[in-house]
Write a protein that holds these residues in place. Sequence first.
Motif, PDB file in Angstrom:
ATOM      1  N   LEU A 293       0.709  -1.126  -0.066  1.00 11.44           N
ATOM      2  CA  LEU A 293       0.105  -0.094   0.264  1.00 11.44           C
ATOM      3  C   LEU A 293       1.045   1.188  -0.104  1.00 11.44           C
ATOM      4  N   GLY A 294       0.534   2.264  -0.981  1.00 16.12           N
ATOM      5  CA  GLY A 294       1.405   3.338  -1.339  1.00 16.12           C
ATOM      6  C   GLY A 294       2.740   3.435  -2.063  1.00 16.12           C
ATOM      7  N   ASN A 295       3.044   2.101  -2.277  1.00 15.51           N
ATOM      8  CA  ASN A 295       4.229   2.141  -3.108  1.00 15.51           C
ATOM      9  C   ASN A 295       3.862   2.028  -4.733  1.00 15.51           C
ATOM     10  N   SER A 296       4.669   2.620  -5.477  1.00 20.79           N
ATOM     11  CA  SER A 296       4.425   2.760  -6.909  1.00 20.79           C
ATOM     12  C   SER A 296       5.751   2.132  -7.769  1.00 20.79           C
ATOM     13  N   THR A 297       5.356   2.046  -8.910  1.00 18.39           N
ATOM     14  CA  THR A 297       6.421   1.660 -10.017  1.00 18.39           C
ATOM     15  C   THR A 297       6.038   2.574 -11.386  1.00 18.39           C
ATOM     16  N   ILE A 298       6.943   3.127 -11.854  1.00 19.84           N
ATOM     17  CA  ILE A 298       7.027   3.811 -13.043  1.00 19.84           C
ATOM     18  C   ILE A 298       6.537   3.066 -14.408  1.00 19.84           C
ATOM     19  N   LEU A 299       5.674   3.179 -15.181  1.00 14.22           N
ATOM     20  CA  LEU A 299       5.107   2.587 -16.233  1.00 14.22           C
ATOM     21  C   LEU A 299       5.659   3.142 -17.542  1.00 14.22           C
ATOM     22  N   SER A 300       5.628   4.505 -17.511  1.00 13.43           N
ATOM     23  CA  SER A 300       6.207   4.974 -18.685  1.00 13.43           C
ATOM     24  C   SER A 300       6.435   6.881 -18.272  1.00 13.43           C
ATOM     25  N   SER A 301       6.532   7.568 -19.118  1.00 12.10           N
ATOM     26  CA  SER A 301       6.776   8.819 -18.537  1.00 12.10           C
ATOM     27  C   SER A 301       5.897   9.838 -18.028  1.00 12.10           C
ATOM     28  N   CYS A 302       4.660   9.263 -18.169  1.00 12.20           N
ATOM     29  CA  CYS A 302       3.510   9.988 -17.766  1.00 12.20           C
ATOM     30  C   CYS A 302       2.547   8.954 -16.919  1.00 12.20           C
ATOM     31  N   LYS A 303       3.059   7.872 -16.598  1.00 12.84           N
ATOM     32  CA  LYS A 303       2.008   7.021 -15.940  1.00 12.84           C
ATOM     33  C   LYS A 303       2.707   6.122 -14.942  1.00 12.84           C
ATOM     34  N   ARG A 304       2.186   5.777 -13.977  1.00 16.34           N
ATOM     35  CA  ARG A 304       2.873   4.809 -12.730  1.00 16.34           C
ATOM     36  C   ARG A 304       1.931   4.160 -12.415  1.00 16.34           C
ATOM     37  N   SER A 305       2.302   3.113 -11.721  1.00 21.36           N
ATOM     38  CA  SER A 305       1.194   2.052 -11.133  1.00 21.36           C
ATOM     39  C   SER A 305       1.496   2.089  -9.566  1.00 21.36           C
ATOM     40  N   THR A 306       0.449   2.178  -8.965  1.00 24.56           N
ATOM     41  CA  THR A 306       0.451   2.390  -7.408  1.00 24.56           C
ATOM     42  C   THR A 306      -0.581   1.360  -6.701  1.00 24.56           C
ATOM     43  N   CYS A 307      -0.043   1.011  -5.745  1.00 23.29           N
ATOM     44  CA  CYS A 307      -1.072  -0.095  -4.761  1.00 23.29           C
ATOM     45  C   CYS A 307      -1.685   1.022  -3.759  1.00 23.29           C
ATOM     46  N   ALA A 308      -3.164   0.753  -4.289  1.00 19.80           N
ATOM     47  CA  ALA A 308      -4.091   1.921  -3.775  1.00 19.80           C
ATOM     48  C   ALA A 308      -4.999   1.151  -2.974  1.00 19.80           C
ATOM     49  N   TYR A 309      -5.508   2.157  -1.937  1.00 17.94           N
ATOM     50  CA  TYR A 309      -6.423   1.679  -0.942  1.00 17.94           C
ATOM     51  C   TYR A 309      -7.763   1.548  -1.418  1.00 17.94           C
ATOM     52  N   ALA A 310      -8.295   0.319  -0.986  1.00 16.23           N
ATOM     53  CA  ALA A 310      -9.751   0.192  -1.455  1.00 16.23           C
ATOM     54  C   ALA A 310     -10.832  -0.178  -0.766  1.00 16.23           C
ATOM     55  N   GLY A 311     -10.539   0.028   0.445  1.00 17.31           N
ATOM     56  CA  GLY A 311     -11.538  -0.124   1.781  1.00 17.31           C
ATOM     57  C   GLY A 311     -10.977  -1.215   2.618  1.00 17.31           C
TER      58      GLY A 311
END
Length: 363
Positions: A293-311
């Motif tokens: 939760l809260g960590n991210s990885t870069i997918l492209s220059s304008c996008k990243r994937s984040t582990c997001a909170y969902a409840g």
Amino acid sequence: MAKTLPPQLFFSFIFLILIPLWATAQGPPPPAFKCTRKTTCNALVGYISPNTTTISHIQSLFQVKNLKTLLGVNNLPPTTSPKHIIKGNSTVRIPFPCQCINGIGLSNHVPTYTVVKDDGLYHIANAVFGGLLDYTSIVSANKIKDADLIYIGQKLWIPLPCSCDDVDGQEVVHYGHVVANGSSVPQIAAEFGINSNTLMKLNNITDPKSLVAGQVLDVPIKACSSNVSSSSPGPDAPLLVANGTTTYTANDCVMCKCDPTNNFMLQCEPSGLKAVNWPSCPSMQCAGSSLSLGNSTILSSCKRSTCAYAGYDKQNVLTNLATVDTCAGPGSSSNEAPKIHQISWSLGGILLCLQLIMLDRFL
């Protein structure tokens, strides 16, 4: 020898003296927040403490269940002591549940206030609760037949103004803001990051000079987008967090904050606090990923994937992978508008000039 004023002019003169006093005594109009959605939500008001007090006293006055909730909306650390000093005339943001009733928004039967000796409804509304509501709202909400007749020990529902409506197609958190003398529409709009026209339209303001110090404005604060929608499981759905605030959820295991730096996407991470109602905080890793939760990885220059909170549910903190656009920036808007002052000063000034003219002519 001084001239004697004719009777007609004498009474006109007395009338001109009394009108400024009457105008100055007029209070601000009662707040009326429109709320057309048949739902409940979280709302905020800005309480101006009349005296130096503690954060725990304010928590008790407004009956905020969780101290960390009060700390988060005021950007105070979660370890802040309940004895933390709040100086007089400081503004404290108060979170509370809002409910739409017959087209207007009112706090959902909280807070309640117990009447003490020498209390009056006007005093309770203006001195105890900082003018956040008009005393007639207390009369109506509590079905009081005689506003001059309340008794010691009587419990009163204090119906704070609020709303759950979207504004300009966007989800917002509505904030009750008490207008300060000498402030302006663009100043208030800039303070909360909104458009002046939106602020005026929402509050039915046609002339910004008509505002009165002490008037309570409905200020829509932009909320961060989140993966916790109204259809999500858990008691915190839908999760709306106002810009510039922090909230603690999932039994205090998750901290979420909202600010423009993440393009108004809610940023959640493990709080590091001791769990409430759970033996300990559960794992918060996204399924099929090494991200927590809260960590991210870069997918492209304008996008990243984040582990997001969902409840959350009875045993778990729910997460999912969300793609965040990092290139789109928040919009800006112009907030040009004239400065406002109290009405009574401008009216009183005109009438005072008329008085001086009459005195010079007839005395």
